[in-house]
Each structure stands twice: as C-alpha cells, then as structure tokens.
Design a protein around this motif. Structure first.
Motif, PDB file in Angstrom:
ATOM      1  N   UNK A  91       0.851  -1.195   0.000  1.00 31.70           N
ATOM      2  CA  UNK A  91       0.000   0.000   0.000  1.00 31.70           C
ATOM      3  C   UNK A  91       0.888   1.247   0.000  1.00 31.70           C
ATOM      4  N   UNK A  92       0.553   2.169  -0.877  1.00 32.53           N
ATOM      5  CA  UNK A  92       1.255   3.465  -0.893  1.00 32.53           C
ATOM      6  C   UNK A  92       0.690   4.320   0.239  1.00 32.53           C
ATOM      7  N   UNK A  93       1.588   4.977   0.966  1.00 30.72           N
ATOM      8  CA  UNK A  93       1.155   5.830   2.084  1.00 30.72           C
ATOM      9  C   UNK A  93       1.754   7.232   1.904  1.00 30.72           C
ATOM     10  N   UNK A  94       0.907   8.238   2.080  1.00 31.61           N
ATOM     11  CA  UNK A  94       1.415   9.613   2.140  1.00 31.61           C
ATOM     12  C   UNK A  94       1.898  10.171   0.822  1.00 31.61           C
ATOM     13  N   UNK A  95       1.294   9.716  -0.272  1.00 29.10           N
ATOM     14  CA  UNK A  95       1.659  10.303  -1.567  1.00 29.10           C
ATOM     15  C   UNK A  95       1.411  11.810  -1.528  1.00 29.10           C
ATOM     16  N   UNK A  96       2.209  12.570  -2.239  1.00 33.40           N
ATOM     17  CA  UNK A  96       2.091  14.039  -2.167  1.00 33.40           C
ATOM     18  C   UNK A  96       0.714  14.522  -2.608  1.00 33.40           C
ATOM     19  N   UNK A  97       0.052  13.780  -3.495  1.00 28.70           N
ATOM     20  CA  UNK A  97      -1.297  14.206  -3.892  1.00 28.70           C
ATOM     21  C   UNK A  97      -2.266  14.070  -2.720  1.00 28.70           C
ATOM     22  N   UNK A  98      -2.047  13.080  -1.873  1.00 32.40           N
ATOM     23  CA  UNK A  98      -2.893  12.957  -0.681  1.00 32.40           C
ATOM     24  C   UNK A  98      -2.537  14.060   0.321  1.00 32.40           C
ATOM     25  N   UNK A  99      -1.275  14.396   0.420  1.00 31.43           N
ATOM     26  CA  UNK A  99      -0.885  15.489   1.330  1.00 31.43           C
ATOM     27  C   UNK A  99      -1.470  16.810   0.816  1.00 31.43           C
ATOM     28  N   UNK A 100      -1.428  16.998  -0.504  1.00 34.42           N
ATOM     29  CA  UNK A 100      -1.847  18.263  -1.105  1.00 34.42           C
ATOM     30  C   UNK A 100      -3.370  18.436  -1.138  1.00 34.42           C
ATOM     31  N   UNK A 101      -4.090  17.377  -1.492  1.00 27.70           N
ATOM     32  CA  UNK A 101      -5.536  17.536  -1.737  1.00 27.70           C
ATOM     33  C   UNK A 101      -6.427  16.936  -0.656  1.00 27.70           C
ATOM     34  N   UNK A 102      -5.900  16.045   0.162  1.00 27.02           N
ATOM     35  CA  UNK A 102      -6.778  15.310   1.082  1.00 27.02           C
ATOM     36  C   UNK A 102      -6.360  15.417   2.548  1.00 27.02           C
ATOM     37  N   UNK A 103      -5.610  16.461   2.853  1.00 29.51           N
ATOM     38  CA  UNK A 103      -5.319  16.746   4.259  1.00 29.51           C
ATOM     39  C   UNK A 103      -4.396  15.755   4.952  1.00 29.51           C
ATOM     40  N   UNK A 104      -3.640  14.998   4.175  1.00 32.08           N
ATOM     41  CA  UNK A 104      -2.698  14.049   4.790  1.00 32.08           C
ATOM     42  C   UNK A 104      -1.574  14.821   5.474  1.00 32.08           C
ATOM     43  N   UNK A 105      -1.241  14.422   6.697  1.00 33.40           N
ATOM     44  CA  UNK A 105      -0.145  15.070   7.426  1.00 33.40           C
ATOM     45  C   UNK A 105       0.910  14.013   7.766  1.00 33.40           C
ATOM     46  N   UNK A 106       2.035  14.465   8.264  1.00 37.60           N
ATOM     47  CA  UNK A 106       3.060  13.495   8.682  1.00 37.60           C
ATOM     48  C   UNK A 106       2.507  12.585   9.780  1.00 37.60           C
ATOM     49  N   UNK A 107       1.629  13.150  10.618  1.00 32.86           N
ATOM     50  CA  UNK A 107       1.044  12.352  11.711  1.00 32.86           C
ATOM     51  C   UNK A 107       0.115  11.254  11.159  1.00 32.86           C
ATOM     52  N   UNK A 108      -0.716  11.598  10.173  1.00 35.26           N
ATOM     53  CA  UNK A 108      -1.607  10.553   9.625  1.00 35.26           C
ATOM     54  C   UNK A 108      -0.811   9.570   8.762  1.00 35.26           C
ATOM     55  N   UNK A 109       0.250  10.041   8.152  1.00 38.88           N
ATOM     56  CA  UNK A 109       1.136   9.120   7.429  1.00 38.88           C
ATOM     57  C   UNK A 109       1.669   8.072   8.408  1.00 38.88           C
ATOM     58  N   UNK A 110       2.061   8.548   9.585  1.00 40.30           N
ATOM     59  CA  UNK A 110       2.593   7.644  10.603  1.00 40.30           C
ATOM     60  C   UNK A 110       1.546   6.611  11.031  1.00 40.30           C
ATOM     61  N   UNK A 111       0.329   7.073  11.285  1.00 38.40           N
ATOM     62  CA  UNK A 111      -0.737   6.141  11.692  1.00 38.40           C
ATOM     63  C   UNK A 111      -0.992   5.096  10.603  1.00 38.40           C
ATOM     64  N   UNK A 112      -1.073   5.556   9.363  1.00 39.82           N
ATOM     65  CA  UNK A 112      -1.355   4.631   8.252  1.00 39.82           C
ATOM     66  C   UNK A 112      -0.190   3.654   8.050  1.00 39.82           C
ATOM     67  N   UNK A 113       1.030   4.193   8.099  1.00 41.13           N
ATOM     68  CA  UNK A 113       2.198   3.342   7.839  1.00 41.13           C
ATOM     69  C   UNK A 113       2.310   2.253   8.909  1.00 41.13           C
ATOM     70  N   UNK A 114       2.140   2.646  10.171  1.00 40.46           N
ATOM     71  CA  UNK A 114       2.271   1.643  11.235  1.00 40.46           C
ATOM     72  C   UNK A 114       1.157   0.607  11.165  1.00 40.46           C
ATOM     73  N   UNK A 115      -0.054   1.055  10.820  1.00 43.57           N
ATOM     74  CA  UNK A 115      -1.167   0.100  10.694  1.00 43.57           C
ATOM     75  C   UNK A 115      -0.907  -0.872   9.540  1.00 43.57           C
ATOM     76  N   UNK A 116      -0.421  -0.356   8.435  1.00 46.23           N
ATOM     77  CA  UNK A 116      -0.170  -1.209   7.261  1.00 46.23           C
ATOM     78  C   UNK A 116       0.888  -2.263   7.585  1.00 46.23           C
ATOM     79  N   UNK A 117       1.982  -1.810   8.209  1.00 49.38           N
ATOM     80  CA  UNK A 117       3.084  -2.729   8.531  1.00 49.38           C
ATOM     81  C   UNK A 117       2.626  -3.770   9.554  1.00 49.38           C
ATOM     82  N   UNK A 118       1.893  -3.301  10.565  1.00 53.15           N
ATOM     83  CA  UNK A 118       1.411  -4.228  11.603  1.00 53.15           C
ATOM     84  C   UNK A 118       0.495  -5.289  11.005  1.00 53.15           C
ATOM     85  N   UNK A 119      -0.233  -4.914   9.970  1.00 48.91           N
ATOM     86  CA  UNK A 119      -1.159  -5.863   9.338  1.00 48.91           C
ATOM     87  C   UNK A 119      -0.427  -6.837   8.417  1.00 48.91           C
ATOM     88  N   UNK A 120       0.810  -6.515   8.063  1.00 52.17           N
ATOM     89  CA  UNK A 120       1.567  -7.406   7.180  1.00 52.17           C
ATOM     90  C   UNK A 120       1.635  -6.934   5.738  1.00 52.17           C
TER      91      UNK A 120
END
Ligand code: PGA
Length: 252
Positions: A91-120
C-alpha cells in the motif's frame, strides 16, 4: 544487495473493467525479470480484479491508501484488513497528492504506515519536497521532518515491510525529473535519517524508490545510483511497454 522494486501508481486512471487487461499486459511484458519486484498499485476498487489477473505471475498488487482503524464508523475509508482480504500485499502511504488535496499530514502518514506494517502489508511511504521548499533551502528540514514524524515508532523489525519513495513534488507528472545526482543526494539523506531511527545496519536493507517522471529513457541512469533501489511510476505505469522498459532498466 537490495532487490530492486518497480511499482506502478495508477492513481485514479484505470477503471475496474479494464484493470485485468493492464495487469496481464504488465505481467507478460515483465515476465523475464524475475530478479526485480514488480508491483501494480491500483485504486482500491480495482484491487480484486488486479489480484485475479496477477495470479500465477510475478506481479504483486497494492493499493494507494489505507486507514489505520480496522473497522468502525469511518465512512469512505478502506482498512488494511480489507486490502489483505482482497489479496493486496502493498500500500502506498502519504503520496504528495494525498498530502496536497486530502489533508494528509506526517502524523496521519505515521498512523497509516504503522497500521499497514502491523497488518503485514508492505508500506511504500512517500516523502518529497515542493519546488518552493527546495528553492527556500528547506530540503533537508522537510525530508527529515517527513521521515522523523512519518516513521515515528517504526522499529527495525518493521523495516522488512517498509519501502520509502522519494518523490520530489516538482517532478511528479511534470516531465521534470531530478537529475541522478540530485536524486542520489536525497536518497542518501533519507538513508542517513532512517539510520538514526532504526540503526545503520537496518537502514542499509530498506529499499528507497525514486518517483517523478521516471520513464524508460531516464530510468537506467537513476537506477544506477547507489541508493536508488527502484521506482514509483505514475504516468509510465499506464502503458505496459513503458513500465516494462523501466523494469528492464534495473538490469542496466
Ligand atoms: P509520475 O508520477 O511518474 O507520473 O511523475 C509518480 C508518482 O506520483 O508516483
């Protein structure tokens, strides 16, 4: 030796009804390159069709985003468990288009990245500066912040499921590519920053992709650089021959 990884980022460009055709064309065009990890990251709604078409081939399938909560009242979001259930492995996390258009922040990138990795899932975590940030001399500061916050609490063990994509925002979809030297400089910075987070030995094992107007004509010289371990490919991933040309360039 880090195994090269070339991943397509289809963005919002391929409908479910034509997904199988593109995956099969990619699989056919890249089947000789068994030493390269080949991935198609598709819109979530395309994932089941992509997984079915990729069965028995060397192509892995990923999504372009995921939410960090496994279930509950999060209308419109897709969980890591849903992606795994559909057969996605990346899964791609924190693409610049998501940061630019969909309010993605470094903090939500962190939440998504850790959840993705934890899930395998293998998380492809994107970082990269804008034109203005580079011009203002803030390149190092921006990359370090995106890495330090985006990968907070990611452990050395987690790094087996981590890929980082350096995508200078000014090079995405613009036809402007970072020069191999410019890209290498930032890839080295990313690896050094990662080393401070998880240790130098682990940082050496993590693949760092370049993304931003990568195409068959410029891929080989980028991929020849010491810290460039693959590509995250937008526009050129939509044509199997172009995508395969980039996969082929990993051998150059
Ligand atoms: P591009 O996109 O190859 O079309 O520049 C890369 C990306 O956004 O991942």
């Amino acid at each position: 030796m880090r195994r090269k990884i070339i991943a397509g980022n289809w963005k919002r460009n391929v409908k479910p009804s034509v997904t199988a055709d593109l995956v099969k064309a990619v699989a056919e065009a890249t089947k000789g390159f068994t030493n390269v990890e080949v991935v198609c990251c598709t819109p979530a709604i395309d994932v089941p069709a992509a997984v079915a078409a990729a069965a028995g081939t060397n192509v892995g399938v990923g999504a372009e985003n995921c939410h960090w909560k496994e279930s509950g009242a999060y209308t419109g979001e897709i969980s890591t468990g849903m992606l795994l259930d559909a057969g996605a492995k990346y899964v791609i996390i924190g693409h610049s288009e998501r940061r630019q258009y969909f309010g993605e922040t470094d903090e939500t990138v962190n939440l998504r990245a850790r959840a993705a990795i934890a899930a395998g899932l293998t998380a492809i975590v994107c970082v990269g500066e804008t034109d203005e940030e580079r011009e203002a001399g803030k390149l190092v500061e921006v990359i370090e912040r995106q890495m330090n916050v985006g990968l907070k609490d990611v452990t050395a063990a987690d790094c087996a499921k981590l890929v980082i994509a350096y995508e200078p925002v000014w090079a995405i979809g613009t036809g402007k590519t970072a020069t191999p030297d410019q890209a290498q400089e930032v890839h080295a910075l990313i690896r050094a920053t990662l080393a401070k987070l998880v240790g130098a030995e682990t940082a050496e094992t993590v693949r760092i992709q370049y993304g931003g107007s990568m195409k068959p004509g410029n891929a080989a010289e980028l991929l020849a650089k010491k810290d460039i371990d693959g590509g995250l490919i937008g526009g050129a991933a939509l044509k199997a021959a172009d995508f395969a040309g980039i996969v082929a360039a990993t051998n150059a």
